[in-house]
Design a protein around this motif. Structure first.
Motif, PDB file in Angstrom:
ATOM      1  N   GLY A 301       1.205  -0.876   0.516  1.00 45.50           N
ATOM      2  CA  GLY A 301      -0.639   0.068   0.087  1.00 45.50           C
ATOM      3  C   GLY A 301       0.947   1.368   0.367  1.00 45.50           C
ATOM      4  O   GLY A 301       0.516   2.547  -0.531  1.00 45.50           O
ATOM      5  N   ILE A 302       2.239   1.382   0.520  1.00 45.28           N
ATOM      6  CA  ILE A 302       2.384   2.164   0.230  1.00 45.28           C
ATOM      7  C   ILE A 302       3.209   2.299  -0.920  1.00 45.28           C
ATOM      8  O   ILE A 302       4.223   1.781  -2.065  1.00 45.28           O
ATOM      9  N   SER A 303       3.396   3.928  -1.526  1.00 47.87           N
ATOM     10  CA  SER A 303       3.532   4.200  -2.914  1.00 47.87           C
ATOM     11  C   SER A 303       4.790   4.321  -3.125  1.00 47.87           C
ATOM     12  O   SER A 303       5.580   3.763  -2.685  1.00 47.87           O
ATOM     13  N   HIS A 304       4.916   3.267  -4.925  1.00 44.64           N
ATOM     14  CA  HIS A 304       6.655   3.371  -5.444  1.00 44.64           C
ATOM     15  C   HIS A 304       7.410   4.686  -4.702  1.00 44.64           C
ATOM     16  O   HIS A 304       9.000   4.149  -4.256  1.00 44.64           O
ATOM     17  N   ARG A 305       6.470   5.863  -5.300  1.00 40.48           N
ATOM     18  CA  ARG A 305       7.351   6.893  -5.187  1.00 40.48           C
ATOM     19  C   ARG A 305       8.202   6.918  -4.102  1.00 40.48           C
ATOM     20  O   ARG A 305       8.836   7.537  -3.867  1.00 40.48           O
ATOM     21  N   ILE A 306       7.307   6.918  -2.895  1.00 41.69           N
ATOM     22  CA  ILE A 306       7.724   7.146  -1.438  1.00 41.69           C
ATOM     23  C   ILE A 306       8.844   6.420  -0.823  1.00 41.69           C
ATOM     24  O   ILE A 306       9.183   6.702  -0.484  1.00 41.69           O
ATOM     25  N   SER A 307       8.434   5.009  -1.479  1.00 35.51           N
ATOM     26  CA  SER A 307       9.355   3.705  -0.849  1.00 35.51           C
ATOM     27  C   SER A 307      10.394   4.124  -2.025  1.00 35.51           C
ATOM     28  O   SER A 307      11.662   4.159  -0.562  1.00 35.51           O
ATOM     29  N   SER A 308      10.940   4.374  -2.928  1.00 31.90           N
ATOM     30  CA  SER A 308      11.813   4.243  -3.639  1.00 31.90           C
ATOM     31  C   SER A 308      12.583   5.193  -2.981  1.00 31.90           C
ATOM     32  O   SER A 308      13.680   5.043  -3.025  1.00 31.90           O
ATOM     33  N   PHE A 309      12.125   6.339  -2.283  1.00 29.89           N
ATOM     34  CA  PHE A 309      13.613   7.735  -2.108  1.00 29.89           C
ATOM     35  C   PHE A 309      13.586   7.318  -0.609  1.00 29.89           C
ATOM     36  O   PHE A 309      14.049   7.286  -0.196  1.00 29.89           O
ATOM     37  N   VAL A 310      12.496   7.221   0.171  1.00 31.99           N
ATOM     38  CA  VAL A 310      12.418   7.525   1.048  1.00 31.99           C
ATOM     39  C   VAL A 310      13.584   6.525   2.441  1.00 31.99           C
ATOM     40  O   VAL A 310      13.665   6.524   3.788  1.00 31.99           O
ATOM     41  N   LEU A 311      12.886   4.951   1.699  1.00 36.47           N
ATOM     42  CA  LEU A 311      13.537   3.600   2.414  1.00 36.47           C
ATOM     43  C   LEU A 311      15.386   3.589   2.430  1.00 36.47           C
ATOM     44  O   LEU A 311      15.760   3.190   3.229  1.00 36.47           O
ATOM     45  N   PRO A 312      16.103   4.012   0.811  1.00 37.34           N
ATOM     46  CA  PRO A 312      16.724   3.631   0.405  1.00 37.34           C
ATOM     47  C   PRO A 312      17.804   4.587   1.414  1.00 37.34           C
ATOM     48  O   PRO A 312      18.992   4.556   2.353  1.00 37.34           O
TER      49      PRO A 312
END
Ligand code: ASP
Length: 440
Positions: A301-312
């Motif tokens: 449910g968490i968008s790719h746009r946010i996950s791919s920026f915030v998690l790494p």
């Protein structure tokens, strides 16, 4: 129902879904305890081998994954203003979570005083063993703090890639991706290239997860067999302070943080990332867990746009569990050596822990090594502390497993919060664990 009960139930559901990984951890602990009393070189070697296969496989995909995720994340956010907004928010949230962690660590250590009387438990022979590694770490950190930050700017990015130095890699990739975002449509071939790289590395992650249960079992068993259960008895106060601190951060701070800054339900989020939490515990490496953290967040449910920026970026910069440990460990050492803990010194330790933890790498043991930076800032010399360090090293791995689980969870907490604030979260999916897609 009380929030902590809901969280425990959600964790239970997560464990049920991934019972094989959880079983790996429990079996690993039991086999480790047995092996501690009945050493067997062949079994130990096999366990080390299996554990290393798992860690190496998962580390294999980290660099392509981080690079492609950040390029896609930043170019998809696109315009400068929004990127600045996301970036500032991310740093603010990570900063708040880590500041709370060091405050908890400092308060508990001052209250419970784990270091008093600890000198009694410090074994001389272990002290000599760690002397060399501590002295080296201290020496490496002896330059002033500016040199440390200078090291974050890669003069040769290819060198950083080849040695897997994450902070300079991230610095380069972030700058490169911002430039790509600015050059407009001409960036399409490169962005498409990284989209393919990302998709392929996520596929590999899925495959590697078939190996999660034996991998986590082997890693846990070798870790536990190296110290046995008896050690906990003799250092219960230090371990107790840490575990209380970790539990407060996990069960009180994260849920309150989510409640305060977003509409995300902590139990649902914990259930969504249960696999990542367990693998973080088993591997003691937030870097190695990153592919799975991304997979859990994106598929639930968490968008790719946010996950791919915030998690790494979180897996590289945000180490609140580590900061908590570092604060407790340094105050412990100060107490053990009879250093007077003035309020100024405590604040200095806490601030240095925030800096030291964020310079840490997401690999096992990095947090204890970067403590050297805090001690240096306090003007302490390695010779004074070797015996105390020996004490900390005895239970290093087990504390690493817990603090890494926190580091990974807080990355997801911040990602979910930003996704909520930016309307980038699919609540129908996140709030329905029964519909969660399997990772492997
Ligand atoms: N092992 C931790 C992590 O990967 C870092 C540390 O040593 O504290 O997040």
């Amino acid at each position: 129902m009380k929030l902590h009960m809901q969280i425990l139930i959600a964790l239970g559901l997560g464990i049920k879904r991934n019972w094989h990984i959880f079983f790996g951890i429990i079996a690993g602990i039991l086999v480790g305890i047995y092996l501690h009393g009945h050493a067997n070189a062949i079994i130990s070697n096999v366990l080390v081998f299996v554990g290393q296969v798992f860690i190496r496989l998962i580390q294999m995909v980290v660099i392509p994954l981080v690079v492609s995720a950040i390029v896609i994340g930043i170019t998809s956010i696109g315009d400068n203003k929004q990127l600045g907004k996301f970036g500032t928010k991310m740093i603010l949230y990570y900063g708040i979570i880590t500041t709370i962690a060091v405050t908890i660590g400092a308060s508990l250590s001052i209250l419970i005083k784990p270091g008093l009387g600890a000198a009694h438990y410090i074994a001389e022979n272990t002290a000599y063993e760690v002397q060399a590694s501590v002295a080296t770490a201290m020496e490496q950190q002896q330059g002033n703090i500016l040199n440390l930050f200078l090291g974050f700017i890669p003069s040769n990015p290819l060198h950083s890639f080849s040695v897997g130095d994450m902070v300079p890699i991230i610095v380069f990739v972030v700058i490169f991706a911002i430039a790509l975002a600015k050059v407009g449509d001409i960036n399409r071939p490169i962005v498409s290239f990284f989209e393919s790289v990302f998709a392929a590395t996520m596929k590999i992650t899925d495959w590697i997860m078939f190996f999660a249960a034996p991998g986590v079992f082997a890693l846990t068993a070798s870790a536990v067999s190296s110290f046995g259960i008896d050690i906990f008895m003799s250092i219960s106060k230090y371990l107790g302070v840490l575990l209380i601190g970790f539990a407060i951060q996990m069960f009180v701070v994260y849920p309150l943080f989510l409640k305060f800054f977003s509409k995300v339900s902590a139990p649902m989020l914990f259930s969504a990332i249960a696999e990542a939490m367990m693998v973080a515990f088993g591997t003691a490496s937030s870097s190695a867990t990153l592919p799975l953290t991304i997979a859990c967040c994106e598929k639930r449910g968490i968008s790719h746009r946010i996950s791919s920026f915030v998690l790494p970026l979180g897996a590289t910069l945000n180490f609140d569990g580590t900061a908590l440990l570092q604060t407790v460990a340094v105050i412990f050492l100060a107490q053990a050596y009879g250093v007077v803990l003035t309020p100024f010194l405590i604040v200095q330790i806490a601030l240095l822990a925030i800096v030291a933890s964020s310079t840490c790498a997401g690999i096992p043991g990095a947090g204890l090594i970067t403590i050297a930076l805090i001690l240096n800032g306090m003007g302490l010399s390695p010779e004074q502390l070797v015996a105390g360090f020996a004490f900390l090293f005895t239970i290093e791995r087990i504390t690493d497993m817990f603090r890494t689980m926190l580091n990974v969870t807080s990355d997801a907490v911040v990602a979910a919060t930003i996704a909520d604030n930016e309307n980038e979260i699919n609540y129908d999916l996140l709030n329905n664990p029964a519909a969660y897609e399997e990772i492997a």
